[in-house]
Design a protein around this motif. Structure first.
Motif, PDB file in Angstrom:
ATOM      1  N   ASP A 205       0.808  -1.222   0.000  1.00 18.06           N
ATOM      2  CA  ASP A 205       0.000   0.000   0.000  1.00 18.06           C
ATOM      3  C   ASP A 205       0.843   1.274   0.000  1.00 18.06           C
ATOM      4  O   ASP A 205       0.461   2.271   0.618  1.00 18.06           O
ATOM      5  CB  ASP A 205      -0.919   0.005   1.216  1.00 18.06           C
ATOM      6  N   ASP A 206       1.944   1.294  -0.739  1.00 20.03           N
ATOM      7  CA  ASP A 206       2.794   2.480  -0.741  1.00 20.03           C
ATOM      8  C   ASP A 206       2.465   3.449  -1.871  1.00 20.03           C
ATOM      9  O   ASP A 206       3.093   4.502  -2.006  1.00 20.03           O
ATOM     10  CB  ASP A 206       4.270   2.087  -0.803  1.00 20.03           C
ATOM     11  N   GLY A 207       1.487   3.106  -2.709  1.00 22.77           N
ATOM     12  CA  GLY A 207       1.102   3.985  -3.795  1.00 22.77           C
ATOM     13  C   GLY A 207       2.073   3.998  -4.953  1.00 22.77           C
ATOM     14  O   GLY A 207       1.939   4.804  -5.874  1.00 22.77           O
ATOM     15  N   CYS A 208       3.056   3.128  -4.933  1.00 25.21           N
ATOM     16  CA  CYS A 208       4.084   3.078  -5.971  1.00 25.21           C
ATOM     17  C   CYS A 208       3.979   1.766  -6.747  1.00 25.21           C
ATOM     18  O   CYS A 208       3.209   0.883  -6.398  1.00 25.21           O
ATOM     19  CB  CYS A 208       5.475   3.202  -5.349  1.00 25.21           C
ATOM     20  N   ARG A 209       4.778   1.663  -7.784  1.00 34.13           N
ATOM     21  CA  ARG A 209       4.812   0.424  -8.541  1.00 34.13           C
ATOM     22  C   ARG A 209       5.461  -0.665  -7.698  1.00 34.13           C
ATOM     23  O   ARG A 209       6.446  -0.415  -7.015  1.00 34.13           O
ATOM     24  CB  ARG A 209       5.604   0.615  -9.838  1.00 34.13           C
ATOM     25  N   GLY A 210       4.896  -1.859  -7.762  1.00 32.06           N
ATOM     26  CA  GLY A 210       5.423  -2.975  -6.981  1.00 32.06           C
ATOM     27  C   GLY A 210       4.983  -4.286  -7.593  1.00 32.06           C
ATOM     28  O   GLY A 210       4.662  -4.357  -8.780  1.00 32.06           O
ATOM     29  N   CYS A 211       4.939  -5.324  -6.798  1.00 36.36           N
ATOM     30  CA  CYS A 211       4.594  -6.656  -7.292  1.00 36.36           C
ATOM     31  C   CYS A 211       3.106  -6.730  -7.650  1.00 36.36           C
ATOM     32  O   CYS A 211       2.245  -6.601  -6.773  1.00 36.36           O
ATOM     33  CB  CYS A 211       4.927  -7.710  -6.249  1.00 36.36           C
ATOM     34  N   ASP A 212       2.822  -6.953  -8.916  1.00 34.24           N
ATOM     35  CA  ASP A 212       1.426  -7.008  -9.383  1.00 34.24           C
ATOM     36  C   ASP A 212       0.937  -8.460  -9.458  1.00 34.24           C
ATOM     37  O   ASP A 212       0.411  -8.903 -10.480  1.00 34.24           O
ATOM     38  CB  ASP A 212       1.279  -6.307 -10.729  1.00 34.24           C
ATOM     39  N   PHE A 213       1.071  -9.195  -8.374  1.00 28.72           N
ATOM     40  CA  PHE A 213       0.664 -10.598  -8.335  1.00 28.72           C
ATOM     41  C   PHE A 213      -0.833 -10.759  -8.596  1.00 28.72           C
ATOM     42  O   PHE A 213      -1.654 -10.023  -8.046  1.00 28.72           O
ATOM     43  CB  PHE A 213       0.974 -11.217  -6.967  1.00 28.72           C
ATOM     44  N   THR A 214      -1.196 -11.764  -9.386  1.00 30.63           N
ATOM     45  CA  THR A 214      -2.611 -12.098  -9.514  1.00 30.63           C
ATOM     46  C   THR A 214      -3.170 -12.523  -8.168  1.00 30.63           C
ATOM     47  O   THR A 214      -4.356 -12.337  -7.893  1.00 30.63           O
ATOM     48  CB  THR A 214      -2.845 -13.238 -10.529  1.00 30.63           C
ATOM     49  N   LEU A 215      -2.323 -13.089  -7.328  1.00 29.63           N
ATOM     50  CA  LEU A 215      -2.749 -13.526  -6.000  1.00 29.63           C
ATOM     51  C   LEU A 215      -3.333 -12.374  -5.196  1.00 29.63           C
ATOM     52  O   LEU A 215      -4.299 -12.544  -4.448  1.00 29.63           O
ATOM     53  CB  LEU A 215      -1.556 -14.143  -5.258  1.00 29.63           C
ATOM     54  N   THR A 216      -2.752 -11.185  -5.339  1.00 29.11           N
ATOM     55  CA  THR A 216      -3.294  -9.997  -4.682  1.00 29.11           C
ATOM     56  C   THR A 216      -4.467  -9.438  -5.470  1.00 29.11           C
ATOM     57  O   THR A 216      -5.479  -9.013  -4.890  1.00 29.11           O
ATOM     58  CB  THR A 216      -2.210  -8.916  -4.557  1.00 29.11           C
ATOM     59  N   ALA A 217      -4.344  -9.421  -6.789  1.00 33.82           N
ATOM     60  CA  ALA A 217      -5.372  -8.818  -7.636  1.00 33.82           C
ATOM     61  C   ALA A 217      -6.737  -9.465  -7.442  1.00 33.82           C
ATOM     62  O   ALA A 217      -7.767  -8.786  -7.498  1.00 33.82           O
ATOM     63  CB  ALA A 217      -4.953  -8.913  -9.103  1.00 33.82           C
ATOM     64  N   GLY A 218      -6.774 -10.772  -7.214  1.00 35.09           N
ATOM     65  CA  GLY A 218      -8.046 -11.443  -7.027  1.00 35.09           C
ATOM     66  C   GLY A 218      -8.826 -10.859  -5.866  1.00 35.09           C
ATOM     67  O   GLY A 218     -10.043 -10.630  -5.966  1.00 35.09           O
ATOM     68  N   ASN A 219      -8.141 -10.612  -4.762  1.00 31.05           N
ATOM     69  CA  ASN A 219      -8.801 -10.010  -3.612  1.00 31.05           C
ATOM     70  C   ASN A 219      -9.291  -8.604  -3.929  1.00 31.05           C
ATOM     71  O   ASN A 219     -10.392  -8.206  -3.535  1.00 31.05           O
ATOM     72  CB  ASN A 219      -7.841  -9.982  -2.421  1.00 31.05           C
ATOM     73  N   ILE A 220      -8.474  -7.840  -4.629  1.00 31.83           N
ATOM     74  CA  ILE A 220      -8.831  -6.459  -4.964  1.00 31.83           C
ATOM     75  C   ILE A 220     -10.057  -6.422  -5.870  1.00 31.83           C
ATOM     76  O   ILE A 220     -11.003  -5.641  -5.642  1.00 31.83           O
ATOM     77  CB  ILE A 220      -7.634  -5.749  -5.620  1.00 31.83           C
ATOM     78  N   ILE A 221     -10.075  -7.258  -6.902  1.00 34.88           N
ATOM     79  CA  ILE A 221     -11.202  -7.302  -7.829  1.00 34.88           C
ATOM     80  C   ILE A 221     -12.494  -7.650  -7.100  1.00 34.88           C
ATOM     81  O   ILE A 221     -13.530  -6.999  -7.280  1.00 34.88           O
ATOM     82  CB  ILE A 221     -10.921  -8.310  -8.960  1.00 34.88           C
ATOM     83  N   GLU A 222     -12.434  -8.676  -6.271  1.00 37.24           N
ATOM     84  CA  GLU A 222     -13.636  -9.096  -5.555  1.00 37.24           C
ATOM     85  C   GLU A 222     -14.102  -8.015  -4.582  1.00 37.24           C
ATOM     86  O   GLU A 222     -15.303  -7.787  -4.420  1.00 37.24           O
ATOM     87  CB  GLU A 222     -13.381 -10.405  -4.812  1.00 37.24           C
ATOM     88  N   GLY A 223     -13.153  -7.330  -3.932  1.00 39.60           N
ATOM     89  CA  GLY A 223     -13.521  -6.248  -3.023  1.00 39.60           C
ATOM     90  C   GLY A 223     -14.233  -5.115  -3.744  1.00 39.60           C
ATOM     91  O   GLY A 223     -15.240  -4.576  -3.258  1.00 39.60           O
ATOM     92  N   PHE A 224     -13.728  -4.739  -4.920  1.00 38.21           N
ATOM     93  CA  PHE A 224     -14.375  -3.689  -5.705  1.00 38.21           C
ATOM     94  C   PHE A 224     -15.782  -4.127  -6.125  1.00 38.21           C
ATOM     95  O   PHE A 224     -16.729  -3.332  -6.106  1.00 38.21           O
ATOM     96  CB  PHE A 224     -13.540  -3.361  -6.940  1.00 38.21           C
ATOM     97  N   ALA A 225     -15.908  -5.391  -6.509  1.00 34.07           N
ATOM     98  CA  ALA A 225     -17.213  -5.905  -6.923  1.00 34.07           C
ATOM     99  C   ALA A 225     -18.196  -5.888  -5.755  1.00 34.07           C
ATOM    100  O   ALA A 225     -19.378  -5.546  -5.926  1.00 34.07           O
ATOM    101  CB  ALA A 225     -17.068  -7.321  -7.470  1.00 34.07           C
ATOM    102  N   PHE A 226     -17.717  -6.248  -4.584  1.00 30.72           N
ATOM    103  CA  PHE A 226     -18.597  -6.211  -3.417  1.00 30.72           C
ATOM    104  C   PHE A 226     -19.057  -4.778  -3.133  1.00 30.72           C
ATOM    105  O   PHE A 226     -20.231  -4.538  -2.844  1.00 30.72           O
ATOM    106  CB  PHE A 226     -17.886  -6.781  -2.183  1.00 30.72           C
ATOM    107  N   MET A 227     -18.136  -3.837  -3.231  1.00 30.32           N
ATOM    108  CA  MET A 227     -18.477  -2.432  -3.025  1.00 30.32           C
ATOM    109  C   MET A 227     -19.557  -1.990  -4.016  1.00 30.32           C
ATOM    110  O   MET A 227     -20.483  -1.245  -3.661  1.00 30.32           O
ATOM    111  CB  MET A 227     -17.229  -1.577  -3.171  1.00 30.32           C
ATOM    112  N   TYR A 228     -19.469  -2.449  -5.241  1.00 31.05           N
ATOM    113  CA  TYR A 228     -20.477  -2.134  -6.258  1.00 31.05           C
ATOM    114  C   TYR A 228     -21.852  -2.660  -5.845  1.00 31.05           C
ATOM    115  O   TYR A 228     -22.865  -1.963  -5.989  1.00 31.05           O
ATOM    116  CB  TYR A 228     -20.062  -2.735  -7.593  1.00 31.05           C
ATOM    117  N   THR A 229     -21.905  -3.884  -5.327  1.00 28.45           N
ATOM    118  CA  THR A 229     -23.199  -4.456  -4.941  1.00 28.45           C
ATOM    119  C   THR A 229     -23.846  -3.689  -3.801  1.00 28.45           C
ATOM    120  O   THR A 229     -25.071  -3.643  -3.689  1.00 28.45           O
ATOM    121  CB  THR A 229     -23.061  -5.931  -4.531  1.00 28.45           C
ATOM    122  N   GLN A 230     -23.027  -3.080  -2.941  1.00 27.30           N
ATOM    123  CA  GLN A 230     -23.565  -2.371  -1.782  1.00 27.30           C
ATOM    124  C   GLN A 230     -23.909  -0.919  -2.080  1.00 27.30           C
ATOM    125  O   GLN A 230     -24.868  -0.378  -1.524  1.00 27.30           O
ATOM    126  CB  GLN A 230     -22.563  -2.443  -0.621  1.00 27.30           C
TER     127      GLN A 230
END
Length: 506
Positions: A205-230
């Protein structure tokens, strides 16, 4: 009258174990779960230091029923590598998600509201008291709360890092403190989506370029989707699509394979290698995102990646799957290397029972993704792949040493010879229950029982489930919560009540 008394005494003996009334056969799998939850509620809370709280500790000695301030190292260098990932003397809401999910499930099927109430009190305390200045919850792989020192602590800069290999209970968290969840997900967009035009993310969470793992992205995508539903704010759906399409647009056009960490390029193996981080946690998160949004693109992208892995990674001669693929679809053969970052690359076949909690091998999770993908799509290739994994897992004992050339070979020869982790047992049980539901084949349910019986025999001690047969600890990072939930699933399946039970628990 004498014969009636003898019969009563005989029945009492048969149903009594160690001075306690034993579970009936139809509660064989539910009873130890309830006992473990009861003991966690009584002994596993934060009763240390000046500040007491209703949160659960991450490590509990099953003999002394206390949280060790300095837990034994045991197999920690293979399980977590970094000691702080175990949350020594601490607590971590992220790793408690499966435990809390089990508490909700047990309340739902038994009508005893105690378990759900205790889970709620734990979450409520975290979301009110354990957050940082950016709005992030103090949880994840770099953070924990020290229950002895009453401090939010961690390691290596205390980054916020949440991966998709643990299912976050967004609805339950939202119901308890919606503002805290909004803050968490908004901070994720602000600080962890580095490129807001392309959707490139950073696991930290440093706001800079870093490791763009799909392992992290999956959580981020689902979190954004949940926010949309609410919120019904279309920006959140657009953001979920943006991050998903970042990887989609980088796929090899011929094979549909993507690297686990695209921005690493060829400087690291994961910059040009397709791994089961994608087929396991990432694809599962994409399928969950589809369920939240009903947007076909999420399901289609997940099935495309899963189809590609099944096509290129399955070895018909052995019935196994290769651990890593090049972008052209060719597998990366063994032997593995020892030393340097490349030792993490799973060259050769996947290792079903490898110890590392993160890393680059998610075989059981991949099997679960195939089962879920078939359930949602009825795509026959998904069922073929799921059956391939089922056949491989069923015939592979949990003490199997896949290869002598690994950085964790010492674990395999010692700790691994006694069995595997609670998480592995739990996911395997859940997978075979899925296969039984999807195919109607009773053999799959029998296999689920086989793994459940082994897990209980090796891990259930003094009213708790240990994280591993070779250690004396309940340990959240070992996925005890996933095993507990799987045993509840099995209980419901055997009672013919699985149709009304949420099987998507990981």
């Amino acid at each position: 009258m004498f014969h009636k008394i003898k019969l009563f005494l005989l029945l009492s003996f048969l149903f009594t174990v160690n001075g306690c009334f034993a579970a009936k056969d139809d509660d064989k799998y539910l009873s130890p779960v309830k006992t473990c939850l009861d003991n966690m509620i009584q002994f596993g809370r934060d009763s240390y230091g000046p500040v007491k709280s209703p949160i659960f500790v991450s490590i509990l000695d099953v003999n002394s029923r206390t949280c060790p301030q300095n837990p034994l190292e045991l197999e920690e260098k293979w399980r977590v590598i970094r000691r702080e990932r175990r949350n020594p003397a601490g607590a971590n809401l992220l790793e408690d998600q499966p435990l809390l999910n089990t508490m909700y499930a047990v309340s739902a099927i038994t009508g005893d509201k105690k378990y759900a109430a205790e889970a709620n009190s734990c979450i409520e305390y975290y979301l009110k008291n354990l957050v940082d200045k950016k709005g992030f919850i103090w949880w994840g792989w770099h953070r924990h709360y020290d229950v002895y020192e009453d401090k939010m602590t961690g390691h290596e800069a205390n980054w916020h890092e949440v991966q998709a290999n643990i299912n976050v209970l967004w609805p339950q968290l939202w119901n308890i403190n919606s503002q805290a969840v909004k803050n968490e997900i908004e901070a994720t967009w602000q600080w962890q989506v580095f490129d807001k035009n392309k959707g490139e993310i950073n696991r930290h969470d440093d706001g800079c370029r870093g490791c763009d793992f799909t392992l992290t992205a999956g959580n981020i995508i689902e979190g954004f989707a949940f926010m949309y539903t609410q919120t019904k704010d279309p920006n959140w759906l657009s953001r979920a699509k943006l991050v998903a399409n970042y990887y989609w647009n980088l796929r090899d056009q011929n094979t549909n394979l993507i690297p686990e960490r695209p921005n690493a390029g060829r400087d690291r193996f994961d910059g040009s290698t397709f791994l089961t981080n994608t087929t396991g946690p990432y694809c599962h998160a994409m399928l969950r995102t589809y369920l939240l949004t009903k947007e076909e693109m999420f399901k289609e992208q997940a099935i495309t990646y899963l189809t590609a892995y099944n096509k290129y990674a399955f070895d018909a001669k052995t019935g196994k799957f290769w651990g890593a693929l090049k972008m052209d679809g060719s597998y990366i053969p063994g032997p593995r290397v020892i030393g340097g970052y490349e030792e993490s690359e799973p060259r050769g076949y996947l290792d079903l029972w490898e110890p590392y909690v993160l890393g680059y091998q998610y075989p059981i999770e991949t099997a679960q993704s195939y089962a879920k993908a078939y359930e949602l799509s009825k795509n026959p290739d998904m069922l073929i792949a799921a059956k391939r994994f089922a056949a491989w897992i069923e015939k592979t004992p949990t003490d199997t040493n896949e290869t002598d050339v690994t950085w964790y070979n010492e674990y395999k020869k010692n700790f691994g010879s006694k069995g595997t982790y609670a998480d592995k047992y739990g996911r395997t049980i859940s997978f075979f229950i899925d296969m039984n539901v999807l195919t109607g084949e009773k053999e799959y349910l029998q296999t689920a029982k086989k793994f459940a019986d082994e897990a209980i025999a090796k891990l259930y001690t003094n009213g708790f489930f240990k994280g591993h047969p070779a250690k004396p600890y309940y340990e959240s990072v070992d996925g005890v919560g996933n095993l507990l939930y799987a045993l509840v699933e099995l209980d419901q399946a055997l009672k013919g009540k699985i149709d009304g039970f949420d099987r998507d628990n990981w």
